[in-house]
Design a protein around this motif. Structure first.
Motif, PDB file in Angstrom:
ATOM      1  N   SER A  44       5.032  -7.544  -6.150  1.00 24.21           N
ATOM      2  CA  SER A  44       5.699  -7.525  -4.846  1.00 24.21           C
ATOM      3  C   SER A  44       6.195  -8.919  -4.511  1.00 24.21           C
ATOM      4  O   SER A  44       5.700  -9.919  -5.049  1.00 24.21           O
ATOM      5  N   ILE A  45       7.155  -8.988  -3.625  1.00 24.16           N
ATOM      6  CA  ILE A  45       7.682 -10.275  -3.179  1.00 24.16           C
ATOM      7  C   ILE A  45       6.601 -11.093  -2.484  1.00 24.16           C
ATOM      8  O   ILE A  45       6.582 -12.314  -2.549  1.00 24.16           O
ATOM      9  N   PHE A  46       5.643 -10.403  -1.852  1.00 21.93           N
ATOM     10  CA  PHE A  46       4.608 -11.097  -1.100  1.00 21.93           C
ATOM     11  C   PHE A  46       3.576 -11.731  -2.018  1.00 21.93           C
ATOM     12  O   PHE A  46       3.029 -12.790  -1.724  1.00 21.93           O
ATOM     13  N   THR A  47       3.309 -11.105  -3.155  1.00 25.16           N
ATOM     14  CA  THR A  47       2.448 -11.704  -4.160  1.00 25.16           C
ATOM     15  C   THR A  47       3.104 -12.943  -4.748  1.00 25.16           C
ATOM     16  O   THR A  47       2.490 -13.999  -4.855  1.00 25.16           O
ATOM     17  N   VAL A  48       4.378 -12.813  -5.106  1.00 28.05           N
ATOM     18  CA  VAL A  48       5.115 -13.948  -5.679  1.00 28.05           C
ATOM     19  C   VAL A  48       5.197 -15.104  -4.679  1.00 28.05           C
ATOM     20  O   VAL A  48       5.053 -16.274  -5.060  1.00 28.05           O
ATOM     21  N   ALA A  49       5.393 -14.796  -3.411  1.00 29.90           N
ATOM     22  CA  ALA A  49       5.553 -15.846  -2.400  1.00 29.90           C
ATOM     23  C   ALA A  49       4.363 -16.786  -2.353  1.00 29.90           C
ATOM     24  O   ALA A  49       4.517 -17.977  -2.031  1.00 29.90           O
ATOM     25  N   GLU A  50       3.185 -16.286  -2.690  1.00 33.81           N
ATOM     26  CA  GLU A  50       1.985 -17.101  -2.571  1.00 33.81           C
ATOM     27  C   GLU A  50       1.778 -18.065  -3.735  1.00 33.81           C
ATOM     28  O   GLU A  50       0.855 -18.873  -3.707  1.00 33.81           O
ATOM     29  N   VAL A  51       2.635 -17.990  -4.768  1.00 29.95           N
ATOM     30  CA  VAL A  51       2.500 -18.938  -5.888  1.00 29.95           C
ATOM     31  C   VAL A  51       3.702 -19.859  -6.005  1.00 29.95           C
ATOM     32  O   VAL A  51       3.742 -20.717  -6.897  1.00 29.95           O
ATOM     33  N   LEU A  52       4.698 -19.704  -5.162  1.00 28.97           N
ATOM     34  CA  LEU A  52       5.891 -20.557  -5.245  1.00 28.97           C
ATOM     35  C   LEU A  52       5.601 -21.960  -4.727  1.00 28.97           C
ATOM     36  O   LEU A  52       4.771 -22.166  -3.864  1.00 28.97           O
ATOM     37  N   LEU A  75      -2.149  -3.766  -0.723  1.00 22.40           N
ATOM     38  CA  LEU A  75      -3.168  -2.844  -1.217  1.00 22.40           C
ATOM     39  C   LEU A  75      -4.388  -3.648  -1.641  1.00 22.40           C
ATOM     40  O   LEU A  75      -4.264  -4.632  -2.379  1.00 22.40           O
ATOM     41  N   PRO A  76      -5.593  -3.274  -1.180  1.00 17.96           N
ATOM     42  CA  PRO A  76      -6.804  -4.009  -1.579  1.00 17.96           C
ATOM     43  C   PRO A  76      -6.918  -4.117  -3.096  1.00 17.96           C
ATOM     44  O   PRO A  76      -6.579  -3.177  -3.836  1.00 17.96           O
ATOM     45  N   ALA A  77      -7.404  -5.259  -3.561  1.00 15.80           N
ATOM     46  CA  ALA A  77      -7.457  -5.523  -4.994  1.00 15.80           C
ATOM     47  C   ALA A  77      -8.314  -4.505  -5.732  1.00 15.80           C
ATOM     48  O   ALA A  77      -7.980  -4.095  -6.851  1.00 15.80           O
ATOM     49  N   ASP A  78      -9.425  -4.069  -5.116  1.00 11.83           N
ATOM     50  CA  ASP A  78     -10.282  -3.111  -5.810  1.00 11.83           C
ATOM     51  C   ASP A  78      -9.607  -1.744  -5.926  1.00 11.83           C
ATOM     52  O   ASP A  78      -9.798  -1.022  -6.915  1.00 11.83           O
ATOM     53  N   ALA A  79      -8.779  -1.381  -4.934  1.00  6.51           N
ATOM     54  CA  ALA A  79      -8.042  -0.121  -5.018  1.00  6.51           C
ATOM     55  C   ALA A  79      -6.987  -0.192  -6.114  1.00  6.51           C
ATOM     56  O   ALA A  79      -6.759   0.781  -6.850  1.00  6.51           O
ATOM     57  N   THR A 139      -2.414  -3.770 -23.226  1.00  4.33           N
ATOM     58  CA  THR A 139      -2.919  -4.895 -24.021  1.00  4.33           C
ATOM     59  C   THR A 139      -3.035  -6.189 -23.216  1.00  4.33           C
ATOM     60  O   THR A 139      -3.629  -7.155 -23.692  1.00  4.33           O
ATOM     61  N   ALA A 140      -2.482  -6.222 -22.015  1.00  6.10           N
ATOM     62  CA  ALA A 140      -2.541  -7.430 -21.189  1.00  6.10           C
ATOM     63  C   ALA A 140      -3.887  -7.526 -20.476  1.00  6.10           C
ATOM     64  O   ALA A 140      -4.616  -6.538 -20.331  1.00  6.10           O
ATOM     65  N   THR A 141      -4.213  -8.734 -20.025  1.00  8.00           N
ATOM     66  CA  THR A 141      -5.376  -8.950 -19.168  1.00  8.00           C
ATOM     67  C   THR A 141      -4.881  -9.034 -17.734  1.00  8.00           C
ATOM     68  O   THR A 141      -3.924  -9.771 -17.445  1.00  8.00           O
ATOM     69  N   TYR A 142      -5.548  -8.315 -16.826  1.00  7.52           N
ATOM     70  CA  TYR A 142      -5.063  -8.215 -15.449  1.00  7.52           C
ATOM     71  C   TYR A 142      -5.960  -8.964 -14.481  1.00  7.52           C
ATOM     72  O   TYR A 142      -7.188  -9.037 -14.643  1.00  7.52           O
ATOM     73  N   TYR A 143      -5.301  -9.505 -13.466  1.00  2.00           N
ATOM     74  CA  TYR A 143      -5.961 -10.226 -12.381  1.00  2.00           C
ATOM     75  C   TYR A 143      -5.483  -9.557 -11.102  1.00  2.00           C
ATOM     76  O   TYR A 143      -4.390  -9.852 -10.605  1.00  2.00           O
ATOM     77  N   PHE A 144      -6.285  -8.607 -10.619  1.00  2.35           N
ATOM     78  CA  PHE A 144      -5.868  -7.784  -9.487  1.00  2.35           C
ATOM     79  C   PHE A 144      -6.111  -8.534  -8.183  1.00  2.35           C
ATOM     80  O   PHE A 144      -7.218  -9.045  -7.934  1.00  2.35           O
ATOM     81  N   VAL A 145      -5.067  -8.597  -7.336  1.00  3.58           N
ATOM     82  CA  VAL A 145      -5.132  -9.389  -6.097  1.00  3.58           C
ATOM     83  C   VAL A 145      -4.498  -8.612  -4.947  1.00  3.58           C
ATOM     84  O   VAL A 145      -3.821  -7.600  -5.160  1.00  3.58           O
ATOM     85  N   ASN A 152       0.780  -1.230   0.000  1.00  2.00           N
ATOM     86  CA  ASN A 152       0.000   0.000   0.000  1.00  2.00           C
ATOM     87  C   ASN A 152       0.820   1.294   0.000  1.00  2.00           C
ATOM     88  O   ASN A 152       0.243   2.378  -0.106  1.00  2.00           O
ATOM     89  N   ASP A 153       2.142   1.196   0.141  1.00  4.41           N
ATOM     90  CA  ASP A 153       2.945   2.422   0.076  1.00  4.41           C
ATOM     91  C   ASP A 153       3.737   2.526  -1.228  1.00  4.41           C
ATOM     92  O   ASP A 153       4.633   3.353  -1.361  1.00  4.41           O
ATOM     93  N   LYS A 154       3.384   1.693  -2.208  1.00  2.00           N
ATOM     94  CA  LYS A 154       4.088   1.704  -3.489  1.00  2.00           C
ATOM     95  C   LYS A 154       3.667   2.922  -4.305  1.00  2.00           C
ATOM     96  O   LYS A 154       2.496   3.302  -4.327  1.00  2.00           O
ATOM     97  N   ASP A 155       4.624   3.548  -4.994  1.00  2.00           N
ATOM     98  CA  ASP A 155       4.351   4.690  -5.851  1.00  2.00           C
ATOM     99  C   ASP A 155       3.789   4.174  -7.175  1.00  2.00           C
ATOM    100  O   ASP A 155       4.533   3.901  -8.120  1.00  2.00           O
ATOM    101  N   LEU A 156       2.476   4.046  -7.237  1.00  2.00           N
ATOM    102  CA  LEU A 156       1.839   3.461  -8.409  1.00  2.00           C
ATOM    103  C   LEU A 156       1.939   4.362  -9.634  1.00  2.00           C
ATOM    104  O   LEU A 156       1.876   3.886 -10.772  1.00  2.00           O
TER     105      LEU A 156
END
Length: 433
Positions: A425-433, A380-384, A366-372, A352-356
């Motif tokens: 983020s590293i935390f997103t990646v961690a959940e698919v390893l 950061l909440p997926a809807d935000a 052109t990509a399809t996104y899956y916000f999580v 949530n503190d990332k400079d988006l």
């Protein structure tokens, strides 16, 4: 009933300020606590032969490359890195072996029974734990990765044999400053008087800062991408290795390296690690080209290297994960994905503190996104994230978990022959390893 180890981990994660979970509230702006902790432990860091590695991007990869090469020279190598992906013990390891659970329990028990008069953070405690464990194990080398910054980072109590700074980018500006020279000054705080330093990448805004710091301490300074060249000579073949030539500028041929690692940042990291190894020559071991070649063929297995341009699935569909999370790290990753020339399905989650405003414009519309949202308080909440992405024409649905988003992305990519990328983020990646 929780085990003694689980109780110790729960104490570390829930009772102590932890930057990965709570952000700025966990930050300490001086080295007082870590010095008190280490004094209580008998100053174990003073018994270690260390290489200190800082930088905005690539420092984790550089640490693992150094460890793999040193191990291939017959050296016993300890490594402290952060954060971890799945297991807390990833942070503290020797030759890819994690610190034993019993050691973690013992350290936490000793600390809780002490009366030091301080309230150390999660990071301060883990750094102290690492130095305490390493000193008792007596490895040949300790590769120590800076957590954040350098000058005031808890790891900056050591006097290393060599300092390494990979590069500088605009990340963690709320702590380190909002210009590259300011950030360089903070990260350059690991440069010690009389201790040589490797700078991985030539950057016009930062190199003068490093030169001034090195000059004031009479420290030898080597700029890796000026001292050496690296060239790709072969992509992954039957042996699943990428091949590079590394050597002096202008030389017809250099040392041919085959490595199991991949990713757009790899050449820079190879150069940095190579320059560092040559500066270590004579400090208790002799650099051998064949040993470097052997070590870099098996970095992942020999050092437990995960989360950086990691192939999760080879086909049907091809799935890749990378934990780059700032503009400088993301841009080459995204370019590499686009160059693959297939439909992209991107599972994206950030803190949530990332400079988006700097990160999101880099992603292709052109990509399809899956916000999580990664399963941490700072996620950061997926809807935000979806709403923020909409401002840059990044379209896609939100999902209740990283796992759900990843599964839906795989289904869609399988149907259209596309590629799945998991990152942000590293935390997103961690959940698919």
């Amino acid at each position: 009933m929780p085990t003694a180890y689980q109780k110790a981990i729960d104490h570390l994660f829930t009772q102590l300020p932890m930057y990965q979970r709570t952000g700025a509230a966990a930050m300490k702006k001086d080295l007082t606590n870590i010095r008190i902790l280490l004094k209580w432990l008998g100053d174990p860091h003073e018994k270690l032969r260390c290489v200190h590695v800082a930088g905005t991007n690539g420092k984790g990869t550089t640490c693992h490359l150094l460890a793999a090469a040193l191990q291939a020279h017959g050296q016993r190598v300890a490594m402290y890195t952060s954060p971890h992906y799945q297991d807390f013990r990833e942070r503290i390891k020797i030759d890819a072996e994690f610190i034993p659970e019993a050691e973690v329990v013992d350290f936490v028990d000793r600390l809780r029974a002490s009366d030091l008069g301080i309230e150390p953070s999660f990071f301060e405690i883990t750094v102290a734990m690492a130095f305490d464990y390493f000193a008792r194990q007596n490895p040949d080398w300790c590769i120590i990765e800076v957590g954040l910054g350098g000058r005031l980072d808890s790891t900056n109590v050591i006097t290393p044999v060599l300092s390494v700074i990979t590069n500088i980018g605009l990340d963690h500006t709320q702590f380190l400053g909002d210009t590259l020279p300011l950030i360089a000054f903070e990260k350059g705080g690991i440069i010690k008087p009389g201790v040589p330093v490797v700078i991985g990448e030539t950057q016009d805004d930062t190199l003068p800062v490093f030169r001034d710091l090195a000059r004031s301490g009479r420290s030898q300074l080597i700029v890796a991408d000026q001292a050496y060249n690296v060239n790709l000579v072969g992509m992954r073949g039957m042996d699943n290795l990428n091949y590079f030539s590394i050597g002096l500028p202008g030389a017809e041929a250099g040392l041919i390296i085959g490595t199991d690692l991949d990713g757009p940042h790899l050449p820079k990291n190879l150069l940095t690690a190579y320059a560092a190894l040559l500066l270590l020559h004579g400090n208790g071991f002799e650099v051998n080209g064949k040993s470097i070649q052997f070590g870099w063929k098996q970095v992942a297995a020999s050092t437990y290297y995960v989360g950086r341009w990691q192939v999760l699935q080879e086909r049907n569909p091809y799935c890749i994960a990378d934990s780059a999370h700032n503009a400088e790290g993301l841009l080459p990753v995204i370019r590499r994905l686009i160059d693959l020339g297939k439909p992209l399905h991107i599972v994206l989650g950030v803190v949530n503190d990332k400079d988006l405003k700097k990160a999101l414009p880099l992603f292709p519309a052109t990509a399809t996104y899956y916000f999580v949202k990664a399963d941490i308080p700072r996620g950061l909440p997926a809807d935000a994230l979806q709403a923020a992405g909409g401002a840059y024409r990044l379209a896609g649905a939100t999902y209740a978990s990283v796992a759900e988003g990843y599964e839906r992305a795989k289904q869609a990519a399988h149907a259209d022959g596309g590629i799945v990328f998991v990152g942000g983020s590293i935390f997103t990646v961690a959940e698919v390893l």
